[in-house]
Write a protein that holds these residues in place. Structure first.
Motif, PDB file in Angstrom:
ATOM      1  N   ALA A  42       0.830  -1.207   0.000  1.00  0.00           N
ATOM      2  CA  ALA A  42       0.000   0.000   0.000  1.00  0.00           C
ATOM      3  C   ALA A  42       0.865   1.257   0.000  1.00  0.00           C
ATOM      4  O   ALA A  42       0.557   2.239  -0.688  1.00  0.00           O
ATOM      5  CB  ALA A  42      -0.928  -0.004   1.212  1.00  0.00           C
ATOM      6  N   ALA A  43       1.956   1.235   0.740  1.00  0.00           N
ATOM      7  CA  ALA A  43       2.851   2.388   0.786  1.00  0.00           C
ATOM      8  C   ALA A  43       3.569   2.586  -0.545  1.00  0.00           C
ATOM      9  O   ALA A  43       3.734   3.717  -1.016  1.00  0.00           O
ATOM     10  CB  ALA A  43       3.862   2.215   1.915  1.00  0.00           C
ATOM     11  N   ILE A  44       4.002   1.484  -1.161  1.00  0.00           N
ATOM     12  CA  ILE A  44       4.652   1.588  -2.475  1.00  0.00           C
ATOM     13  C   ILE A  44       3.674   2.153  -3.495  1.00  0.00           C
ATOM     14  O   ILE A  44       4.027   3.014  -4.312  1.00  0.00           O
ATOM     15  CB  ILE A  44       5.188   0.211  -2.917  1.00  0.00           C
ATOM     16  CG1 ILE A  44       6.369  -0.201  -2.028  1.00  0.00           C
ATOM     17  CG2 ILE A  44       5.613   0.236  -4.383  1.00  0.00           C
ATOM     18  CD1 ILE A  44       6.864  -1.615  -2.275  1.00  0.00           C
ATOM     19  N   ASP A  45       2.430   1.712  -3.439  1.00  0.00           N
ATOM     20  CA  ASP A  45       1.417   2.213  -4.370  1.00  0.00           C
ATOM     21  C   ASP A  45       1.146   3.695  -4.156  1.00  0.00           C
ATOM     22  O   ASP A  45       1.089   4.472  -5.118  1.00  0.00           O
ATOM     23  CB  ASP A  45       0.116   1.416  -4.208  1.00  0.00           C
ATOM     24  CG  ASP A  45       0.217  -0.015  -4.711  1.00  0.00           C
ATOM     25  OD1 ASP A  45       1.179  -0.319  -5.450  1.00  0.00           O
ATOM     26  OD2 ASP A  45      -0.659  -0.834  -4.358  1.00  0.00           O
ATOM     27  N   SER A  46       1.000   4.104  -2.893  1.00  0.00           N
ATOM     28  CA  SER A  46       0.591   5.485  -2.619  1.00  0.00           C
ATOM     29  C   SER A  46       1.743   6.478  -2.733  1.00  0.00           C
ATOM     30  O   SER A  46       1.561   7.604  -3.214  1.00  0.00           O
ATOM     31  CB  SER A  46      -0.032   5.583  -1.228  1.00  0.00           C
ATOM     32  OG  SER A  46       0.910   5.254  -0.224  1.00  0.00           O
TER      33      SER A  46
END
Length: 246
Positions: free
Chosen positions: A140-144
């Motif tokens: 989720a952090a990589i995506d955001s």
């Protein structure tokens, strides 16, 4: 010159001995302890030197860990030999306060302390090819923050090819879990800015030249095959908990 003793690091026999040992299955015979006396020690590889094949060859891994990293540890301990109070501190604290380190040893500690920190992280975040990709909060952090894994890889590889000479490319993580992409020269590390590296790739020639020669871009692309996303996820959780050290 480093004197071998009883542990499991490269002996002074050199690359030819390592190649023979790896090819005949006698990897253990190619290793001996090169760790010098002092507060810092060379961590063992968490896998066999051949575990990252074919993307990173066993010979490079053996020399990189048992020669290059061992030298950083030896030189760091030598620099700290007459600075007992400094030697008692965690490495991340020393590197975060380089301006307070005595000038006579500051460069040696910057270069060798940074090299020890960077490589200690580097071995941890790699593993045998074929593992799962990023999951959960890390994904989720990589995506955001970085636009997803594909965009991260593209930006990371581009940054790696642009490092002039020797250096590193990192994804940093703060205590809130936010990610950012940075590159550093030589053995500089985000620890010197009070930050933490989630992952990093070594773009010194010693990390890839035996297999990839001058084709750094090919090495950067292949390296993603050996990123251990489970270990990276654990580092991400530790960063958010405030317990990530190196």
């Amino acid at each position: 010159m480093m004197k071998p003793n009883r542990r499991n690091f490269l002996c002074a026999a050199g690359a030819a001995t390592l190649v023979t040992a790896v090819s005949t299955g006698g990897i253990g015979r190619a290793f001996a302890d090169t760790a010098p006396e002092g507060p810092f020690t060379l961590p063992a590889l968490p896998y066999d030197p051949a575990a990252l094949e074919p993307h990173i060859d066993a010979t490079t891994m053996g020399i990189h860990h048992g020669k290059h990293h061992a030298a950083y540890v030896k030189n760091l301990n030598t620099a700290l030999k007459d600075h007992g109070d400094l030697a008692k501190l965690p490495l991340e604290d020393i590197l975060a306060k380089l301006s307070e380190v005595p000038e006579a040893v500051r460069t040696a500690i910057r270069n060798n302390g940074g090299g020890h920190a960077n490589h200690s992280m580097f071995w941890q975040i790699m593993g045998a090819p074929g593992g799962p990709g990023p999951e959960g909060e890390l994904k989720a952090a990589i995506d955001s923050d970085l636009g997803g894994l594909e965009k991260l890889q593209e930006a990371f590889n581009t940054a790696g090819t642009k490092v002039f000479g020797s250096g590193w490319v990192f994804v940093t993580v703060d205590k809130g879990g936010k990610l950012a992409l940075v590159s550093k020269p030589n053995q500089d590390t985000p620890l010197m800015d009070g930050g933490r590296a989630l992952i990093g790739n070594d773009v010194w020639e010693h990390a890839y030249y035996l297999k990839y020669q001058n084709k750094r871009a090919d090495y950067l692309k292949a390296w993603w095959n050996v990123v251990n996303w489970k270990a990276v996820g654990e580092r991400y959780a530790a960063a958010k908990a405030g317990t990530l050290k190196i």
